[in-house]
Design a protein around this motif. Structure first.
Motif, PDB file in Angstrom:
ATOM      1  N   PRO A  10       0.779  -1.237   0.000  1.00 19.65           N
ATOM      2  CA  PRO A  10       0.000   0.000   0.000  1.00 19.65           C
ATOM      3  C   PRO A  10       0.813   1.290   0.000  1.00 19.65           C
ATOM      4  O   PRO A  10       0.294   2.356  -0.326  1.00 19.65           O
ATOM      5  N   ASN A  11       2.089   1.193   0.378  1.00 19.62           N
ATOM      6  CA  ASN A  11       2.889   2.406   0.526  1.00 19.62           C
ATOM      7  C   ASN A  11       4.383   2.066   0.492  1.00 19.62           C
ATOM      8  O   ASN A  11       4.759   0.900   0.322  1.00 19.62           O
ATOM      9  N   LEU A  12       5.223   3.097   0.676  1.00 22.41           N
ATOM     10  CA  LEU A  12       6.670   2.876   0.611  1.00 22.41           C
ATOM     11  C   LEU A  12       7.169   1.968   1.730  1.00 22.41           C
ATOM     12  O   LEU A  12       8.099   1.188   1.537  1.00 22.41           O
ATOM     13  N   LYS A  13       6.556   2.069   2.901  1.00 22.47           N
ATOM     14  CA  LYS A  13       6.952   1.188   4.002  1.00 22.47           C
ATOM     15  C   LYS A  13       6.680  -0.265   3.635  1.00 22.47           C
ATOM     16  O   LYS A  13       7.512  -1.144   3.880  1.00 22.47           O
ATOM     17  N   GLY A  14       5.523  -0.497   3.021  1.00 19.00           N
ATOM     18  CA  GLY A  14       5.202  -1.850   2.590  1.00 19.00           C
ATOM     19  C   GLY A  14       6.141  -2.335   1.506  1.00 19.00           C
ATOM     20  O   GLY A  14       6.533  -3.507   1.478  1.00 19.00           O
ATOM     21  N   LEU A  15       6.521  -1.427   0.596  1.00 23.19           N
ATOM     22  CA  LEU A  15       7.446  -1.794  -0.470  1.00 23.19           C
ATOM     23  C   LEU A  15       8.806  -2.183   0.103  1.00 23.19           C
ATOM     24  O   LEU A  15       9.418  -3.170  -0.336  1.00 23.19           O
ATOM     25  N   LYS A  16       9.270  -1.440   1.093  1.00 26.01           N
ATOM     26  CA  LYS A  16      10.560  -1.753   1.717  1.00 26.01           C
ATOM     27  C   LYS A  16      10.525  -3.140   2.343  1.00 26.01           C
ATOM     28  O   LYS A  16      11.468  -3.939   2.190  1.00 26.01           O
ATOM     29  N   GLY A  71      11.928  -9.064   1.479  1.00 23.46           N
ATOM     30  CA  GLY A  71      11.526 -10.457   1.343  1.00 23.46           C
ATOM     31  C   GLY A  71      11.810 -11.026  -0.031  1.00 23.46           C
ATOM     32  O   GLY A  71      11.475 -12.184  -0.299  1.00 23.46           O
ATOM     33  N   GLY A  72      12.391 -10.230  -0.908  1.00 23.36           N
ATOM     34  CA  GLY A  72      12.796 -10.711  -2.223  1.00 23.36           C
ATOM     35  C   GLY A  72      11.676 -10.847  -3.237  1.00 23.36           C
ATOM     36  O   GLY A  72      11.773 -11.665  -4.155  1.00 23.36           O
ATOM     37  N   VAL A  73      10.617 -10.061  -3.120  1.00 29.22           N
ATOM     38  CA  VAL A  73       9.528 -10.176  -4.083  1.00 29.22           C
ATOM     39  C   VAL A  73       9.912  -9.552  -5.422  1.00 29.22           C
ATOM     40  O   VAL A  73      10.752  -8.646  -5.482  1.00 29.22           O
ATOM     41  N   ASP A  74       9.316 -10.048  -6.488  1.00 26.44           N
ATOM     42  CA  ASP A  74       9.554  -9.459  -7.802  1.00 26.44           C
ATOM     43  C   ASP A  74       8.254  -9.049  -8.479  1.00 26.44           C
ATOM     44  O   ASP A  74       8.240  -8.678  -9.646  1.00 26.44           O
ATOM     45  N   ASP A  75       7.149  -9.105  -7.727  1.00 28.36           N
ATOM     46  CA  ASP A  75       5.836  -8.699  -8.220  1.00 28.36           C
ATOM     47  C   ASP A  75       5.066  -8.054  -7.078  1.00 28.36           C
ATOM     48  O   ASP A  75       4.951  -8.654  -5.998  1.00 28.36           O
ATOM     49  N   ILE A  76       4.520  -6.860  -7.313  1.00 33.72           N
ATOM     50  CA  ILE A  76       3.671  -6.253  -6.295  1.00 33.72           C
ATOM     51  C   ILE A  76       2.370  -5.775  -6.921  1.00 33.72           C
ATOM     52  O   ILE A  76       2.253  -5.656  -8.150  1.00 33.72           O
ATOM     53  N   ALA A  77       1.392  -5.512  -6.073  1.00 34.46           N
ATOM     54  CA  ALA A  77       0.122  -4.934  -6.508  1.00 34.46           C
ATOM     55  C   ALA A  77      -0.151  -3.705  -5.658  1.00 34.46           C
ATOM     56  O   ALA A  77       0.156  -3.684  -4.461  1.00 34.46           O
ATOM     57  N   VAL A  78      -0.713  -2.683  -6.290  1.00 30.98           N
ATOM     58  CA  VAL A  78      -1.111  -1.474  -5.581  1.00 30.98           C
ATOM     59  C   VAL A  78      -2.589  -1.230  -5.870  1.00 30.98           C
ATOM     60  O   VAL A  78      -3.123  -1.748  -6.854  1.00 30.98           O
ATOM     61  N   ALA A 123       9.571   0.774  -7.283  1.00 33.81           N
ATOM     62  CA  ALA A 123       9.516  -0.636  -7.646  1.00 33.81           C
ATOM     63  C   ALA A 123      10.144  -0.869  -9.019  1.00 33.81           C
ATOM     64  O   ALA A 123      10.919  -1.817  -9.210  1.00 33.81           O
ATOM     65  N   LYS A 124       9.792  -0.035  -9.975  1.00 38.82           N
ATOM     66  CA  LYS A 124      10.340  -0.173 -11.326  1.00 38.82           C
ATOM     67  C   LYS A 124      11.847  -0.027 -11.320  1.00 38.82           C
ATOM     68  O   LYS A 124      12.550  -0.733 -12.059  1.00 38.82           O
ATOM     69  N   ASP A 125      12.372   0.867 -10.492  1.00 40.85           N
ATOM     70  CA  ASP A 125      13.824   1.037 -10.389  1.00 40.85           C
ATOM     71  C   ASP A 125      14.508  -0.243  -9.912  1.00 40.85           C
ATOM     72  O   ASP A 125      15.674  -0.492 -10.219  1.00 40.85           O
ATOM     73  N   ARG A 126      13.762  -1.055  -9.179  1.00 46.59           N
ATOM     74  CA  ARG A 126      14.298  -2.315  -8.651  1.00 46.59           C
ATOM     75  C   ARG A 126      13.929  -3.512  -9.520  1.00 46.59           C
ATOM     76  O   ARG A 126      14.179  -4.656  -9.150  1.00 46.59           O
ATOM     77  N   GLY A 127      13.326  -3.233 -10.659  1.00 45.95           N
ATOM     78  CA  GLY A 127      12.957  -4.312 -11.564  1.00 45.95           C
ATOM     79  C   GLY A 127      11.760  -5.114 -11.105  1.00 45.95           C
ATOM     80  O   GLY A 127      11.588  -6.275 -11.509  1.00 45.95           O
ATOM     81  N   ILE A 128      10.915  -4.518 -10.270  1.00 44.76           N
ATOM     82  CA  ILE A 128       9.740  -5.196  -9.738  1.00 44.76           C
ATOM     83  C   ILE A 128       8.516  -4.828 -10.568  1.00 44.76           C
ATOM     84  O   ILE A 128       8.249  -3.648 -10.802  1.00 44.76           O
ATOM     85  N   ALA A 141      -4.610   6.622 -14.755  1.00 40.06           N
ATOM     86  CA  ALA A 141      -3.523   7.102 -13.908  1.00 40.06           C
ATOM     87  C   ALA A 141      -2.611   5.957 -13.481  1.00 40.06           C
ATOM     88  O   ALA A 141      -1.379   6.088 -13.479  1.00 40.06           O
ATOM     89  N   LEU A 142      -3.203   4.812 -13.128  1.00 38.42           N
ATOM     90  CA  LEU A 142      -2.400   3.655 -12.747  1.00 38.42           C
ATOM     91  C   LEU A 142      -1.580   3.148 -13.927  1.00 38.42           C
ATOM     92  O   LEU A 142      -0.408   2.768 -13.775  1.00 38.42           O
ATOM     93  N   ALA A 143      -2.174   3.148 -15.109  1.00 35.86           N
ATOM     94  CA  ALA A 143      -1.444   2.709 -16.297  1.00 35.86           C
ATOM     95  C   ALA A 143      -0.290   3.656 -16.598  1.00 35.86           C
ATOM     96  O   ALA A 143       0.819   3.227 -16.947  1.00 35.86           O
ATOM     97  N   ALA A 144      -0.545   4.959 -16.429  1.00 32.69           N
ATOM     98  CA  ALA A 144       0.480   5.959 -16.734  1.00 32.69           C
ATOM     99  C   ALA A 144       1.677   5.855 -15.798  1.00 32.69           C
ATOM    100  O   ALA A 144       2.805   6.182 -16.192  1.00 32.69           O
ATOM    101  N   MET A 145       1.435   5.412 -14.553  1.00 33.11           N
ATOM    102  CA  MET A 145       2.559   5.309 -13.619  1.00 33.11           C
ATOM    103  C   MET A 145       3.336   4.002 -13.792  1.00 33.11           C
ATOM    104  O   MET A 145       4.308   3.758 -13.079  1.00 33.11           O
ATOM    105  N   GLY A 146       2.914   3.167 -14.750  1.00 34.59           N
ATOM    106  CA  GLY A 146       3.694   1.989 -15.087  1.00 34.59           C
ATOM    107  C   GLY A 146       3.117   0.652 -14.682  1.00 34.59           C
ATOM    108  O   GLY A 146       3.792  -0.377 -14.803  1.00 34.59           O
ATOM    109  N   CYS A 147       1.867   0.618 -14.211  1.00 36.59           N
ATOM    110  CA  CYS A 147       1.250  -0.673 -13.887  1.00 36.59           C
ATOM    111  C   CYS A 147       1.059  -1.457 -15.183  1.00 36.59           C
ATOM    112  O   CYS A 147       0.412  -0.970 -16.111  1.00 36.59           O
ATOM    113  N   HIS A 148       1.593  -2.661 -15.239  1.00 36.99           N
ATOM    114  CA  HIS A 148       1.529  -3.442 -16.465  1.00 36.99           C
ATOM    115  C   HIS A 148       0.131  -3.980 -16.734  1.00 36.99           C
ATOM    116  O   HIS A 148      -0.216  -4.314 -17.877  1.00 36.99           O
TER     117      HIS A 148
END
Length: 303
Positions: free
Chosen positions: A81-87, A92-99, A130-135, A164-171
């Protein structure tokens, strides 16, 4: 015209279990995810990195991710949900997230304590990091066909949030009928409008079955080009905004329908049924899936 194949996103271990009243021990969550991957699900939401005090059902998501047996070709996204969650997720080594964001202003404020605009600003930063980390990042839009507080939701607002979600890079953008009030015509009109801003190939449908309309809604948008659908094994997950409602459409019911239509999902229905049954035994209740119950009854008669 219906496609030859579809892709199912299994949300039971996350969206399903987080709405169950009973907290499932993390080893049982691991067993469920492993069984679902063996059944052939290509995408399985494995957990959420959210505050345990708000969503205790998703505590120990890091332990779950560390313990699952990752099957080649299967993706295991987690909700962030946020940057704390992303950290926490990246640790934990995830390579896929959902927002997620909402198409309803009131729902957004009550659910995540901020406006839609503020939520999108927050998520844009999460997506960029996330994109900067290849996620890979998947986006959810809640309340696309109705809100528990506002009632009907304007389609234009759904289009704006999805774009808006698509524009920010959600695949991929998953359009969620959070309280399950949609009907086939409304579902089709909503998807057609969103497809004017985001290619239909990047859209997924997430229907709840509160009024028994989920399969009909899936069929309606399947016929206009949507080929990715969210579903929940055994119909896990009630709807917190509609007491007594069944919540997520059951994966078994979706697979049974697809099998009958000759549309490939890659999912073994019997293995899927057994995965849901094992988890429901932990919960102490029968599966909500009609197909699962019918198949079990048939086997009980020696069928």
């Amino acid at each position: 015209m219906s496609p030859d194949a579809v892709r199912l996103v299994e949300v039971g271990p996350r969206d399903g279990l987080q709405n169950e009243a009973r907290v499932v021990p993390w080893p049982a969550r691991v067993a469920l995810i492993d069984a679902l991957s063996q059944a052939g699900l290509p995408v399985i939401e494995a957990g959420a990195f959210v505050a345990p005090r708000w969503v205790p059902q998703m505590a120990d998501s890091a332990a779950v991710l560390a313990a699952i047996h990752r099957r080649a070709g299967v993706r295991y996204p987690v909700l962030v949900p946020n940057l704390k969650g992303l950290k926490a997720a990246t640790s934990g080594g995830v390579d896929d997230i959902a927002v997620f964001a909402a198409a309803s202003e009131t729902f957004s404020k009550k659910n995540i304590n901020c406006s839609i605009a503020e939520s999108l600003e927050r998520l844009a930063e999460v997506a960029a990091r996330a994109k900067d980390r290849g996620i890979a990042v998947r986006g959810y839009v809640s309340c696309v066909l109705g809100c528990p507080y506002e009632g009907a939701v304007a389609i234009d607002r759904v289009v704006e949030v999805a774009a808006a979600l698509a524009a920010m890079g959600c695949h991929e953008i998953s359009l969620g009928d959070t309280i399950g009030v949609g009907t086939p015509r409304r579902a089709r009109e909503m998807v057609q409008a969103v497809a004017g801003a985001v290619p239909v190939q990047r859209l997924a449908a997430h229907f709840h079955d509160t009024y028994g309309q989920a399969l009909a809604n899936i069929l309606a948008v399947l016929e206009i080009g949507v080929t990715t659908f969210d579903c929940s094994v055994a119909g896990l997950g009630g709807c917190p905004y509609a007491p007594g409602a069944s919540g997520n459409v059951a994966t078994e019911d979706v697979v049974y329908m697809l099998d009958g239509m000759g549309i490939a999902s890659g999912v073994d229905l019997e293995k899927l049924r057994l995965a849901g049954l094992a988890l429901c035994q932990t919960l102490g209740r029968p599966p909500a899936s009609r197909a699962a119950r019918a198949l079990a009854a048939r086997k009980g008669r020696g069928g």
